[in-house]
Design a protein around this motif. Structure first.
Motif, short mmCIF file in Angstrom:
data_model
loop_
_atom_site.label_atom_id
_atom_site.label_comp_id
_atom_site.label_asym_id
_atom_site.label_seq_id
_atom_site.Cartn_x
_atom_site.Cartn_y
_atom_site.Cartn_z
N VAL A 242 0.22 -0.67 0.31
CA VAL A 242 0.04 -0.15 -1.04
C VAL A 242 0.94 -0.91 -2.01
O VAL A 242 2.12 -1.13 -1.73
CB VAL A 242 0.39 1.36 -1.09
N MET A 243 0.36 -1.30 -3.14
CA MET A 243 1.13 -1.91 -4.21
C MET A 243 1.34 -0.88 -5.32
O MET A 243 0.38 -0.35 -5.88
CB MET A 243 0.39 -3.13 -4.78
N LEU A 244 2.60 -0.57 -5.62
CA LEU A 244 2.95 0.28 -6.75
C LEU A 244 3.48 -0.62 -7.86
O LEU A 244 4.25 -1.55 -7.59
CB LEU A 244 4.05 1.28 -6.37
N GLU A 245 3.09 -0.36 -9.12
CA GLU A 245 3.63 -1.18 -10.20
C GLU A 245 3.64 -0.40 -11.50
O GLU A 245 2.80 0.46 -11.74
CB GLU A 245 2.84 -2.48 -10.36
N TRP B 191 9.67 -3.60 -16.32
CA TRP B 191 8.49 -3.65 -15.45
C TRP B 191 8.92 -3.98 -14.02
O TRP B 191 10.02 -4.45 -13.78
CB TRP B 191 7.46 -4.66 -15.95
N GLY B 192 8.02 -3.70 -13.07
CA GLY B 192 8.34 -3.98 -11.68
C GLY B 192 7.25 -3.54 -10.75
O GLY B 192 6.29 -2.86 -11.15
N VAL C 281 2.66 -9.10 -17.36
CA VAL C 281 3.84 -8.91 -16.50
C VAL C 281 3.50 -8.14 -15.23
O VAL C 281 4.13 -8.35 -14.19
CB VAL C 281 5.00 -8.24 -17.26
N LEU C 282 2.50 -7.25 -15.28
CA LEU C 282 2.12 -6.53 -14.07
C LEU C 282 1.56 -7.47 -13.02
O LEU C 282 1.86 -7.35 -11.83
CB LEU C 282 1.12 -5.42 -14.40
N GLY D 215 10.22 3.77 -14.27
CA GLY D 215 11.35 4.45 -13.66
C GLY D 215 11.21 4.72 -12.19
O GLY D 215 12.17 4.56 -11.42
N PHE D 216 10.02 5.12 -11.74
CA PHE D 216 9.87 5.44 -10.32
C PHE D 216 10.00 4.18 -9.46
O PHE D 216 10.60 4.22 -8.37
CB PHE D 216 8.54 6.13 -10.04
N VAL D 217 9.45 3.07 -9.93
CA VAL D 217 9.57 1.80 -9.18
C VAL D 217 11.04 1.39 -9.10
O VAL D 217 11.52 0.96 -8.04
CB VAL D 217 8.72 0.71 -9.86
#
Length: 325
Positions: free
Chosen positions: A307-310, A318-319, A227-228, A121-123
């Motif tokens: 920074v990579m957020l996932e 996913w995202g 998927v990540l 959700g945050f992504v």
């Protein structure tokens, strides 16, 4: 010129009640369910989590995180012209937790809405806020992840009830002449709905189905690692970056084995992986902004870092988002 968007402040909040694995094992034993600190740590990396008091809602937790983020950004609530709350545990069926939080902040007029993509959700919310800023629909947004997952746990199922906790994280995202959000990549596949869901709903004043979380852990694990990596690589390609450009990987804090597996696939040393799952458990949409805020406040993540957020969650969604702080 079309503006970029950049995070200018972060904040987080955890309920005061900290529940260790030993605490949880003791409570579950009363129900005739056996578990232990060792069993939980070996499978998940979790040692503790926080549970909100019965009267505390997602918007209450989000409000505290939002105030911290506003202070860090040097902004007031009156500067905000967009609020997006990522949550799977809203205060009510409707209105949105974002609307309730807006009122608690003492502001009115700006658009507010919730995003429901569970642990992704945050992504999702950050990507939507970035798009709205780039198109000129907003200039100063609050993006919040807030959850009270303790309300939907089945405490007769030790494979799921030991995993989750409550909390909130927030960022202030502002229009900028310098790139902040570099790229994002979002996906979903609804055929996997059944492997992670809460299959209940309200009808005629009754709850139909099961209002408690159900998860097929093995199926989630297999999908998540694959998927990540794919989403992170797609993000890097869109931004014209490579694995080596990542200073910090902040994944959804679901399970230490999934997180470390993703880092290895991206050829990142584990000291570039931000880990809070040991103390927070899985806080769903709150986990990424909680971990980001902790990393910023501890001095790990600094201005200029890439920074990579996932995240990956029920839906199946996913995202990833690649950004410069």
């Amino acid at each position: 010129m079309t503006p970029f968007s950049r995070i200018t402040g972060t904040g987080s909040y955890l309920p005061p009640r900290r529940v260790t694995n030993e605490d949880l094992a003791r409570d579950l034993a009363v129900r005739g369910i056996e578990t232990s600190d060792q069993w939980i740590v070996e499978r998940t990396g979790i040692r503790a989590r926080h549970f909100a008091a019965p009267e505390v809602t997602s918007s209450d937790l989000g409000l505290q995180a939002a105030r911290q983020a506003l202070e860090a950004a040097g902004r007031t609530a009156g500067d905000i012209d967009l609020i997006i709350v990522a949550t799977s545990t809203p205060d009510m069926v409707f209105p949105s937790s974002a609307a309730i939080l807006q009122n608690k902040l003492g502001i009115a007029g700006c658009p507010v809405f919730d995003v429901q993509a569970v642990c992704s959700g945050f992504v999702y919310a950050l990507t939507v806020a970035d798009a709205m800023i780039r198109t000129g629909s907003a200039r100063c947004a609050l993006v919040i992840g807030a959850e009270v997952f303790s309300r939907i746990l089945d405490f007769n199922d030790r494979t799921t009830c030991v995993l989750f906790g409550d909390g909130a994280g927030a960022v202030v995202l502002e229009a900028s002449t310098e790139p902040g959000i570099l790229a994002s990549d979002l996906h979903a596949d609804g055929k996997h709905v059944g492997i992670l869901c809460v299959p209940g709903h309200v009808s005629g004043g009754d709850v139909l189905g099961t209002p408690l979380l159900h998860m097929d852990g093995q199926a989630v694990f297999k999908l998540a690692v694959r998927v990540l990596e794919e989403s992170a690589r797609a993000c890097l390609q869109k931004a014209g970056k490579t694995d080596e450009d990542i200073d910090w990987l902040i994944p959804h804090q679901a399970n230490i084995r999934i997180m470390e597996g993703t880092a290895r696939k991206l050829k990142l040393p584990l000291d570039k992986l931000v880990v809070t799952v040991n103390e927070h458990g899985n806080t769903s949409a709150a986990s990424i902004p909680l971990a980001l805020d902790e990393a910023v406040r501890s001095g790990k993540v600094k201005k200029g870092d890439t920074v990579m957020l996932e995240g990956v969650g029920g839906g199946f969604t996913w995202g990833a988002v690649l950004l410069t702080m």
